[in-house]
Structure formats: C-alpha cells, structure tokens
Design a protein around this motif. Structure first.
Motif, PDB file in Angstrom:
ATOM      1  N   ASP A  82       5.095  -5.676  -2.131  1.00 21.84           N
ATOM      2  CA  ASP A  82       4.626  -6.438  -3.291  1.00 21.84           C
ATOM      3  C   ASP A  82       3.347  -7.205  -3.018  1.00 21.84           C
ATOM      4  O   ASP A  82       2.985  -8.104  -3.781  1.00 21.84           O
ATOM      5  CB  ASP A  82       5.723  -7.406  -3.757  1.00 21.84           C
ATOM      6  CG  ASP A  82       6.205  -8.313  -2.641  1.00 21.84           C
ATOM      7  OD1 ASP A  82       5.636  -8.260  -1.529  1.00 21.84           O
ATOM      8  OD2 ASP A  82       7.161  -9.074  -2.872  1.00 21.84           O
ATOM      9  N   VAL A  83       2.623  -6.866  -1.967  1.00 21.93           N
ATOM     10  CA  VAL A  83       1.370  -7.533  -1.658  1.00 21.93           C
ATOM     11  C   VAL A  83       0.460  -6.557  -0.917  1.00 21.93           C
ATOM     12  O   VAL A  83       0.930  -5.678  -0.183  1.00 21.93           O
ATOM     13  CB  VAL A  83       1.605  -8.807  -0.809  1.00 21.93           C
ATOM     14  CG1 VAL A  83       2.177  -8.450   0.559  1.00 21.93           C
ATOM     15  CG2 VAL A  83       0.328  -9.633  -0.685  1.00 21.93           C
ATOM     16  N   VAL A  84      -0.836  -6.677  -1.148  1.00 15.42           N
ATOM     17  CA  VAL A  84      -1.800  -5.823  -0.444  1.00 15.42           C
ATOM     18  C   VAL A  84      -2.849  -6.704   0.228  1.00 15.42           C
ATOM     19  O   VAL A  84      -3.172  -7.798  -0.236  1.00 15.42           O
ATOM     20  CB  VAL A  84      -2.491  -4.828  -1.404  1.00 15.42           C
ATOM     21  CG1 VAL A  84      -1.506  -3.804  -1.919  1.00 15.42           C
ATOM     22  CG2 VAL A  84      -3.174  -5.552  -2.551  1.00 15.42           C
ATOM     23  N   LEU A  85      -3.341  -6.212   1.347  1.00 13.89           N
ATOM     24  CA  LEU A  85      -4.454  -6.829   2.072  1.00 13.89           C
ATOM     25  C   LEU A  85      -4.157  -8.269   2.504  1.00 13.89           C
ATOM     26  O   LEU A  85      -5.040  -9.124   2.530  1.00 13.89           O
ATOM     27  CB  LEU A  85      -5.735  -6.790   1.232  1.00 13.89           C
ATOM     28  CG  LEU A  85      -6.225  -5.389   0.833  1.00 13.89           C
ATOM     29  CD1 LEU A  85      -7.408  -5.499  -0.124  1.00 13.89           C
ATOM     30  CD2 LEU A  85      -6.608  -4.588   2.074  1.00 13.89           C
ATOM     31  N   ALA A  86      -2.913  -8.538   2.897  1.00 20.18           N
ATOM     32  CA  ALA A  86      -2.563  -9.861   3.395  1.00 20.18           C
ATOM     33  C   ALA A  86      -3.086 -10.035   4.813  1.00 20.18           C
ATOM     34  O   ALA A  86      -2.906  -9.147   5.656  1.00 20.18           O
ATOM     35  CB  ALA A  86      -1.054 -10.065   3.359  1.00 20.18           C
ATOM     36  N   ASP A  87      -3.733 -11.179   5.081  1.00 18.35           N
ATOM     37  CA  ASP A  87      -4.335 -11.496   6.380  1.00 18.35           C
ATOM     38  C   ASP A  87      -5.168 -10.310   6.867  1.00 18.35           C
ATOM     39  O   ASP A  87      -5.062  -9.869   8.008  1.00 18.35           O
ATOM     40  CB  ASP A  87      -3.254 -11.837   7.407  1.00 18.35           C
ATOM     41  CG  ASP A  87      -3.852 -12.359   8.724  1.00 18.35           C
ATOM     42  OD1 ASP A  87      -4.931 -12.992   8.680  1.00 18.35           O
ATOM     43  OD2 ASP A  87      -3.248 -12.108   9.789  1.00 18.35           O
ATOM     44  N   ALA A  88      -6.013  -9.799   5.985  1.00 15.79           N
ATOM     45  CA  ALA A  88      -6.772  -8.586   6.276  1.00 15.79           C
ATOM     46  C   ALA A  88      -8.260  -8.799   6.097  1.00 15.79           C
ATOM     47  O   ALA A  88      -8.707  -9.444   5.139  1.00 15.79           O
ATOM     48  CB  ALA A  88      -6.306  -7.442   5.373  1.00 15.79           C
ATOM     49  N   THR A  89      -9.032  -8.245   7.027  1.00 17.64           N
ATOM     50  CA  THR A  89     -10.487  -8.173   6.891  1.00 17.64           C
ATOM     51  C   THR A  89     -10.853  -6.766   6.453  1.00 17.64           C
ATOM     52  O   THR A  89     -10.411  -5.782   7.044  1.00 17.64           O
ATOM     53  CB  THR A  89     -11.176  -8.506   8.227  1.00 17.64           C
ATOM     54  OG1 THR A  89     -10.943  -9.879   8.536  1.00 17.64           O
ATOM     55  CG2 THR A  89     -12.677  -8.270   8.140  1.00 17.64           C
ATOM     56  N   LEU A  90     -11.650  -6.685   5.400  1.00 16.73           N
ATOM     57  CA  LEU A  90     -12.117  -5.407   4.852  1.00 16.73           C
ATOM     58  C   LEU A  90     -13.631  -5.360   4.989  1.00 16.73           C
ATOM     59  O   LEU A  90     -14.332  -6.213   4.450  1.00 16.73           O
ATOM     60  CB  LEU A  90     -11.710  -5.298   3.376  1.00 16.73           C
ATOM     61  CG  LEU A  90     -12.353  -4.187   2.548  1.00 16.73           C
ATOM     62  CD1 LEU A  90     -11.922  -2.822   3.058  1.00 16.73           C
ATOM     63  CD2 LEU A  90     -11.992  -4.364   1.061  1.00 16.73           C
ATOM     64  N   ARG A  91     -14.128  -4.377   5.728  1.00 15.64           N
ATOM     65  CA  ARG A  91     -15.579  -4.233   5.912  1.00 15.64           C
ATOM     66  C   ARG A  91     -16.034  -2.923   5.277  1.00 15.64           C
ATOM     67  O   ARG A  91     -15.502  -1.850   5.579  1.00 15.64           O
ATOM     68  CB  ARG A  91     -15.943  -4.276   7.397  1.00 15.64           C
ATOM     69  CG  ARG A  91     -17.443  -4.125   7.663  1.00 15.64           C
ATOM     70  CD  ARG A  91     -17.804  -4.588   9.073  1.00 15.64           C
ATOM     71  NE  ARG A  91     -17.743  -6.052   9.162  1.00 15.64           N
ATOM     72  CZ  ARG A  91     -17.894  -6.727  10.310  1.00 15.64           C
ATOM     73  NH1 ARG A  91     -18.100  -6.073  11.446  1.00 15.64           N
ATOM     74  NH2 ARG A  91     -17.833  -8.046  10.310  1.00 15.64           N
TER      75      ARG A  91
END
Length: 446
Positions: A82-91
């Motif tokens: 139910d969540v996306v890109l939690a505690d995530a760095t997207l480059r």
C-alpha cells in the motif's frame, strides 16, 4: 523685484537637474539589478521580492504523465502492498532541448491515489554527460526548493512547479534529477512515464546529493517528473509532438535518444535559424485520439499536455493509428472511425489555434503485415488512406508533414520500408526514425 522672464529662465535649469538625478538613480538601480541577476545564487533559495527576470519560461523537456501499469511499477523493494518509494532515492536523467541560465521542474501527481510527499530534490549534471547513468559530476548538485522549502506535498491530481534555480543548462544536454521520498506515497496508484527509453536508478535512503549510487537498482521508466523549464531568450519557443508509441520511440535505442523527435532536434539545432526550437515529446505508447488507451485520450489531455506547457508556439499531431487498430475491422466501423478521427483533429486544431498555436498534421504510417492491425479485407488500410487524404487536402492544418510518403515501401505502399521496419511492421528502427525527422521541413519553425 525680479522679472517674470528671469524666473522663467531659472525654472528649466532646476527641472533639468532633477531629471538628470532621476535618470542616474534609474540607471544605477538597473545596474544593481543586472549584477544581482548575473551573480544569482545556485542554492535554489526562493526570493519572492526578486525583480522579474529577463526572457521567458519555456519547457525544454516533457514526458506525458500516465497511470503506472502493474508491470511498470518500481521494482522490489520499492513497491509495497500500500505504499511506493518509501525511504527511496530516485535518480533520473532527461535530455533537454534548449538551454538557459535558470531552471525549474514540474512534478506530477496526476494519477496518484494519495498525496505525493517529496522530501528533497536536487539537480546535477550526469557523469560524463551521459543519459541513464547513476553517477553525477562532483560539485554540480544543487538543491531544488518549493516556495523556499526543501519538501513539498503534491495534491492528488495536481502538479507542483519548483522555484527558479540559477543553474546553467546547455542545449541538447542531459540533466540529472534526484528525488528522495522519506515516507513514500501511500498508494500503489503512481504517476509515471513508462516509455522512457532511459534508465533510472533507485536506492534505499537519502542520497540526493551523493555523486554515486553504488548498488542502485536500475529501471527503464521515469516516475513523478513531468517537465523541465528554462528561462530563455525571446528567440526560443516550444514545438509539442502529440502522438503514440511511434513518437514515444518504441524501437529506438535505450539511452540513445534517437527517437524521431530527438533526431529532429539535432537537425534543427544545427541551423542557427531554428536553434531556438524546444522539441517537447508528449506521446505515449498505446495512446489514442478519441478513447482512453494507455493514458487519457488526446482530446482529454490536450489542455494539460499542450496548452499548459510554457512557451509553446507549434503543435505537430501525429496520432490516430491506434484508434484505427483497435476499432473492429469491418467496413462500417472503419468508415465511422475515420470520420470520427477527422472530427477529433478539427477539435485539436480549433482549440490550439484559439491559444495562438500553429498546428501541423502528419500522415499515418502504413501497417501492412502487422499481426494486430492489418486485416485481410483491407478495411483498416482504406480508413488510413481516407484519413491521410483529408490531412493532405483539407487545408485545416497549417502545414502537412507526409510521414506516410517518407516511410512506406516503394514497392508496396501499404507496408513500411523494410530498411525502416523494427520487425513488427508497425514501429520503426532508429534509421526509420531518422527518415521521419528528415521529412519535417525546417522552414516551418523559422
């Protein structure tokens, strides 16, 4: 007692002195403003009291936002239940078209199922200037702000534009945009552009300013970012491409930037008379003019993807083959679809012209031999010819670009030239995309 004539002689002297002092103050103020602009901070700090900047904002890169399909979601572990890109760095890297001294970014939550909480953003130049790399050139990273703050919450269905940032960006170069989400987005409905043909990188933790991302997970999609704008001179203007997978670049080289809009950009910028054209790709694979496919139909997204872009002067419509391809292959259905497509084009022309945008039309490519679109009775081919005849002869478009003539097999006009065919008899290879780019008259943008 002084004469009236004496007072009359003295008054102009005092007025001239006042005027000279006023002119000096104005010139000094202008000089200070010019120095402040030339030495502006590259930290991304927002000054609401800053004077208006010279030039105008123009989009230098775009990607059509759409709802992410399940197989195009961020790879594990960056997509949860139910969540996306939690505690995530997207480059991500994007190739801009025109350059400028100041930039700002657009982030889209058009299809998000929850508020998009962005924690931090930076821009930088990619390592080696290349597309799709995870590393950035040391010393080039700059923080991006929103109303002076590092974080921003993008409401559902909305987009947010960043503060202007002093960041010199050269034409036709790659730009790295790095985003960190601490809490992630509390929904698996995510806004993206899956057909990026460019590699992005994901890594757990906050690495917004890190020069390298060792151990990052690569994925060939763009997420969240929908536009980059530059403050540029009055000689720049945007050309939007409205289309489907043929414009989105299926069959082109990943990280090669050799879609036909990319190759047209290179050609236009080789001539100083058209070096100010920003080429903006607003296409997506599976998209249609009249009905939703992959992403909203062209009539529904015209306001967002064309009319709301900054600095647009021209629109090139190369769209409609998917409408023909999914309609039933009967004579009546295809005749009706051709008529509806023509009516749809007229809607696009009228709405864009009303905003002062010049509209060009491109003929549809042949698809003979394609397993899904070709039909033995030839009803879809007949509908394509009807549409192309109207595009060429109606006079409704401000000019016509004949992609059909540029791409078809001379020995069989209902098929693609074998040298251009990507193999499915519908899409092109980079050589075929070069043929399309070369078929666009540069004089249309002078």
């Amino acid at each position: 007692m002084p004469k009236v004539s004496d007072r009359g002689k003295g008054a102009p002297v005092r007025r001239r002195s006042s005027v000279l002092i006023l002119v000096a103050v104005v010139l000094l103020t202008a000089a200070v403003g010019t120095v402040s602009h030339a030495t502006g901070s590259a930290t991304g700090d927002h000054d609401p009291a800053a004077p208006a900047q010279r030039g105008h904002w123009v989009n230098t890169w775009t990607a059509m936002p759409q709802l992410t399909e399940p197989h195009n979601m961020p790879p594990p572990p960056f997509t949860g239940e139910d969540v996306v890109l939690a505690d995530a760095t997207l480059r991500q890297t994007v190739r801009v078209s025109v350059g400028g001294e100041r930039v700002r970014l657009r982030f889209s939550n058009a299809f998000g199922g929850a508020v998009l909480p962005i924690t931090a953003v930076s821009v930088a130049l990619p390592e080696g200037g290349r597309a799709g790399v995870a590393g950035i050139r040391p010393g080039t990273a700059r923080p991006v702000t929103f109303a002076g703050r590092a974080a921003v919450d993008v409401p559902v269905g909305a987009q947010m534009v960043s503060d202007p940032l002093a960041f010199r960006l050269a034409p036709r170069t790659n730009l790295t945009v790095t985003v960190y989400l601490a809490d992630g987005q509390a929904s698996t409905a995510l806004t993206s552009h899956p057909g990026s043909r460019t590699t992005s990188h994901l890594l757990a933790g906050n690495h917004v300013a890190d020069p390298a991302l060792p151990g990052a997970t690569p994925t060939d999609h763009w997420y969240l970012l929908s536009g980059v704008e530059v403050l540029s001179g009055r000689g720049t203007a945007g050309l939007v491409m409205l289309g489907d997978s043929l414009t989105d670049g299926r069959g082109s080289t990943t990280n090669g930037n050799n879609r036909w809009p990319d190759q047209l950009l290179d050609r236009l910028h080789a001539d100083r008379r058209t070096a100010g054209v920003a080429v903006l790709n607003q296409a997506a694979g599976g998209n249609r003019v009249l009905a939703d496919g992959l992403g909203p139909n062209a009539l529904a997204r015209l306001d967002r993807d064309v009319l709301a872009c900054s600095g647009v002067r021209w629109l090139l419509v190369f769209h409609g083959v998917n409408d023909l391809g999914v309609a039933p292959a009967t004579e009546a259905a295809q005749k009706a679809m051709a008529e509806d497509l023509i009516a749809g084009y007229e809607q696009i022309i009228d709405r864009a012209n009303a905003q002062g945008i010049t509209v060009y039309g491109a003929t549809l490519l042949p698809f003979g031999g394609n397993e899904g679109y070709d039909d033995p009775a030839g009803h879809r081919a007949a509908a394509r010819r009807t549409v192309n005849d109207w595009i060429r002869a109606s006079g409704r478009f401000d000019a016509v670009v004949d992609f059909d003539r540029a791409s078809r097999d001379p020995a069989d006009p209902e098929r693609l030239n074998p040298a251009y065919d990507d193999g499915d008899h519908l899409h092109l290879n980079p050589t075929g995309y070069r043929a399309l780019a070369d078929a666009v008259p540069a004089r249309l943008f002078r």
